[in-house]
Design an enzyme around this catalytic site. Structure first.
Site, PDB file in Angstrom:
ATOM      1  CG  HIS A   7      -5.900  19.177 -14.391  1.00  0.00           C
ATOM      2  ND1 HIS A   7      -5.520  20.471 -14.099  1.00  0.00           N
ATOM      3  CD2 HIS A   7      -6.068  19.130 -15.743  1.00  0.00           C
ATOM      4  CE1 HIS A   7      -5.465  21.183 -15.224  1.00  0.00           C
ATOM      5  NE2 HIS A   7      -5.794  20.381 -16.242  1.00  0.00           N
ATOM      6  CD  GLU A  43     -13.092  22.825 -17.387  1.00  0.00           C
ATOM      7  OE1 GLU A  43     -12.497  22.603 -16.309  1.00  0.00           O
ATOM      8  OE2 GLU A  43     -12.658  23.555 -18.281  1.00  0.00           O
ATOM      9  CD  GLN A  60      -9.330  20.342 -17.511  1.00  0.00           C
ATOM     10  OE1 GLN A  60      -8.244  20.075 -18.008  1.00  0.00           O
ATOM     11  NE2 GLN A  60      -9.760  21.574 -17.338  1.00  0.00           N
ATOM     12  CG  HIS A  84      -3.884  18.814 -20.615  1.00  0.00           C
ATOM     13  ND1 HIS A  84      -5.184  18.807 -21.075  1.00  0.00           N
ATOM     14  CD2 HIS A  84      -3.927  19.399 -19.402  1.00  0.00           C
ATOM     15  CE1 HIS A  84      -5.980  19.367 -20.170  1.00  0.00           C
ATOM     16  NE2 HIS A  84      -5.243  19.728 -19.138  1.00  0.00           N
ATOM     17  CD  GLU A 134      -3.941  23.443 -17.858  1.00  0.00           C
ATOM     18  OE1 GLU A 134      -4.705  24.376 -17.576  1.00  0.00           O
ATOM     19  OE2 GLU A 134      -4.342  22.270 -18.046  1.00  0.00           O
TER      20      GLU A 134
END
Length: 142
Positions: A7, A43, A60, A84, A134
């Protein structure tokens, strides 16, 4: 081994307005939503497509629930935008250890609970050419 872009995390001030933009502009629908108290965010995961390894790619959208959360601090400094990138992996523990051995700072000693029951960790952006990165191992349910 990293298998896909899991994502792209996008920080926003108003989750509902941002979801509506992505729904009305691109036709993306909310696949999953939750509040992560530990990370201080509300989220929504917008599913873009499925992948051959059983995973999927998502946007996301992240709205902070408190100003002192990592996303809240980031928004105060940078405004809305890409926060991110997350890469999917079958084994977040092994890949984080391998990446740590290569000199990249891994932000969590042990992976934590992420969206939809996943296990996650982050890599320091200063070690990744300015990109907060991530690593995600999806739960079997998603």
């Amino acid at each position: 081994m990293l298998t896909r872009i899991d994502h792209i995390g996008i920080a926003c001030f108003n989750l509902d307005e941002t979801v509506e933009f992505y729904r009305s502009t691109y036709g993306f629908e909310v696949y999953h939503s939750e509040v992560n108290e530990e990370q201080g965010v509300r989220e929504a995961m917008l599913r873009i497509n499925g992948t051959s390894d059983g995973g999927a790619s998502y946007l996301q959208l992240l709205e902070p629930t408190r100003e002192d959360s990592a996303v809240g601090k980031w928004l105060a400094k940078n405004g809305e935008g890409v926060h991110h990138i997350a890469f999917g992996t079958a084994d977040v523990d092994a890949d984080a250890a391998d990446i740590r051995e290569k000199g990249v700072r891994v932000l969590y000693d042990e992976p934590r609970k992420g969206s939809m029951g996943s296990r996650i960790t982050f890599l320091h952006p200063k070690d990744c050419h300015g990109v907060l990165t991530e690593l995600v191992t999806s739960s079997a349910e998603h």
